[in-house]
Design a protein around this motif. Structure first.
Motif, short mmCIF file in Angstrom:
data_model
loop_
_atom_site.label_atom_id
_atom_site.label_comp_id
_atom_site.label_asym_id
_atom_site.label_seq_id
_atom_site.Cartn_x
_atom_site.Cartn_y
_atom_site.Cartn_z
N UNK A 170 0.83 -1.21 0.00
CA UNK A 170 0.00 0.00 0.00
C UNK A 170 0.87 1.26 0.00
N UNK A 171 1.99 1.18 0.70
CA UNK A 171 2.92 2.32 0.73
C UNK A 171 3.46 2.58 -0.69
N UNK A 172 3.82 1.47 -1.36
CA UNK A 172 4.35 1.63 -2.72
C UNK A 172 3.31 2.22 -3.66
N UNK A 173 2.04 1.95 -3.37
CA UNK A 173 0.96 2.51 -4.21
C UNK A 173 0.77 4.00 -3.94
N UNK A 174 1.40 4.49 -2.86
CA UNK A 174 1.33 5.93 -2.55
C UNK A 174 0.37 6.28 -1.43
N UNK A 175 -0.08 5.28 -0.68
CA UNK A 175 -1.06 5.54 0.40
C UNK A 175 -0.53 6.54 1.44
N UNK A 176 -1.38 7.51 1.79
CA UNK A 176 -0.99 8.50 2.80
C UNK A 176 -1.20 7.95 4.21
N UNK A 177 -2.42 7.43 4.47
CA UNK A 177 -2.75 7.03 5.85
C UNK A 177 -3.57 5.75 5.85
N UNK A 178 -3.45 4.99 6.93
CA UNK A 178 -4.25 3.77 7.09
C UNK A 178 -5.08 3.93 8.36
N UNK A 179 -6.40 3.75 8.22
CA UNK A 179 -7.26 3.86 9.41
C UNK A 179 -7.46 2.50 10.06
N UNK A 180 -7.06 2.41 11.30
CA UNK A 180 -7.31 1.20 12.09
C UNK A 180 -7.44 1.67 13.52
N UNK A 181 -8.61 1.48 14.10
CA UNK A 181 -8.89 2.05 15.43
C UNK A 181 -8.62 1.06 16.55
#
Ligand code: SAM
Ligand code: DTB
Ligand code: SF4
Length: 382
Positions: free
Chosen positions: A187-198
């Motif tokens: 996901x980082x390689x795809x350019x993801x800024x943030x991951x939501x996990x509460x």
């Protein structure tokens, strides 16, 4: 020469005077000792070592003083005129195997939400385009999954969505359940800024809400996301029948993370008919969430995690404008806005833009905010 009696009386006098001096000295050093609140406001770097006692002290500060202090802290670390606008899209609705007692999308409860397949890329790009036109700068994709195990093609498709939404100039966030290190890297390689996990609530209250995955499972995913260089969007829900001590425990977990979450969503439970949580809240002796406690939680989070973007999330549509205003006073600086949350209602762009303009706030630009680099000195320039 002193008589014995005078000697004894003089000695007693000296003793009393010495005791009084010692008492005054200790009282004045207690008076000089800064309170935990003062200490928190004076820190030049965020601390990741908060004790529950310290957090309890801050949380229980008289409300007016607490909210005022949170606003001072907010202004020290953030531009108070900026608010982040984030729009959500449900890319894979319903049919989730988990037993989260509040959730409309769990297959275990009869909530009327049908299980659907992953939506197509084109549909995502259309929604993202609309969100961008309306001023949203972050686009978040949510999937009702436990984890990404055995979902290689799903992960590939979502990675493509992320890359294309990024190319439109928007920050991206996804919430797909648990991920391992490799999945996070992809996901980082795809350019993801943030991951939501509460983390949702305190460690102590958590087993009363979810049993199909543990608190530590959640912390593990957050660690995997951060290790891959993705920002963590991690918060929880208020109104799950928890106590004030659970709010302190919730902040204790978050404020001791290294680094703190970049984004911290505060959801107010939206009771969904058919879920165990909604049923529990109907009971006469159910513990009801007070608005004061939302304010105290937001303010304590702002004071102890000064760099975080604090996001008013689900259930905002149930709040009066004055209540939202108070949450912003206490340090909120982000909202979800748009047509819908995942299955529940969301305040729309037009009403939000009008409300924020009235308050003198404007949208934060995409990629303008780097929590890691933010220091007091850089306020307003990062
Ligand atoms: N399946 C993924 C997961 O659980 O990580 C992502 C989606 S889940 C809907 C994201 C978060 O939304 C939950 O962790 C919870 O904090 C919040 N949420 C879900 N249902 C809610 C409700 N009825 N009221 C308030 N918040 C809710
Ligand atoms: C979060 O903490 N809140 C958002 C986002 N992360 C994905 C989701 C809220 C969902 C509210 C319930 C629903 O709409 O079904
Ligand atoms: Fe599934 Fe997420 Fe809902 Fe829990 S909160 S039931 S993991 S969609």
């Amino acid at each position: 020469m002193l008589s014995i009696r005078r000697f004894i009386s003089t000695t007693n006098g000296i003793r009393r005077a010495a005791a009084a001096t010692a008492r005054m000295a200790s009282e004045s050093s207690a008076a000089q000792q800064p309170s935990v609140l003062k200490l928190a406001l004076s820190l030049e770097q965020p601390s990741n070592e908060w004790s529950k006692e310290q957090l309890r002290e801050i949380y229980n500060t008289p409300l007016l003083e607490l909210v005022h202090s949170a606003q001072l802290q907010h202004r020290k670390w953030h531009d108070p005129t900026k608010v982040q606008l984030c729009t959500l899209m449900n890319i894979k609705s319903g049919g989730c195997s988990e037993d989260c007692k509040y959730c409309a999308q769990s297959s275990r409860y009869d909530t009327g939400v049908e299980a659907e397949k992953l939506v197509a890329l084109d549909a995502v790009l259309l929604e993202a385009e609309e969100a961008k036109k309306n001023g949203s700068t972050r686009f978040c994709l949510g999937a009702a999954w436990r984890d990404m195990q055995g979902r290689k093609s799903g992960l590939r498709k979502i990675s493509e969505m992320v890359t294309k939404v990024n190319a439109m100039g928007m920050e991206t966030c996804v919430t797909l359940g648990m991920v391992n290190e490799d999945q996070a890297k992809q996901l980082k390689e795809a350019g993801l800024t943030a991951y939501n996990h509460n983390i949702d609530t305190s460690r102590e209250h958590y087993p009363k809400v979810i049993t199909s995955r543990s608190y530590d499972d959640r912390l593990e995913t957050i660690k995997n996301v951060q290790s891959a260089g993705i920002k963590a969007c991690t918060g929880g829900i208020l109104g799950l029948g928890e106590t004030e001590e659970d709010h302190i425990g919730f902040i204790h977990t978050l404020s001791n993370m290294t680094p703190h979450p970049e984004s911290l969503p505060i959801n107010r439970l939206v009771p969904i008919n058919g879920t165990p949580m909604a049923e529990e809240l109907k009971k006469e002796n159910a513990k009801k969430l007070k608005f004061d406690d939302i304010l105290r939680t937001v303010a304590t989070a702002r004071i102890t995690m000064p760099r975080a973007i604090i996001r008013l999330a689900a259930g905002r549509y149930t709040m009066k404008e004055t209540e939202q205003f108070l949450c912003f006073q206490a340090g909120c600086n982000a909202i979800f806005t748009g047509k819908k949350m995942l299955t529940t209602m969301c305040n729309g762009w037009e009403e939000d833009k009008a409300m924020l303009a009235k308050w003198g706030m404007e949208p934060m630009q995409s990629f303008d905010y780097d929590a890691e680099k933010r220091t007091i000195a850089a306020q307003g320039s990062v």
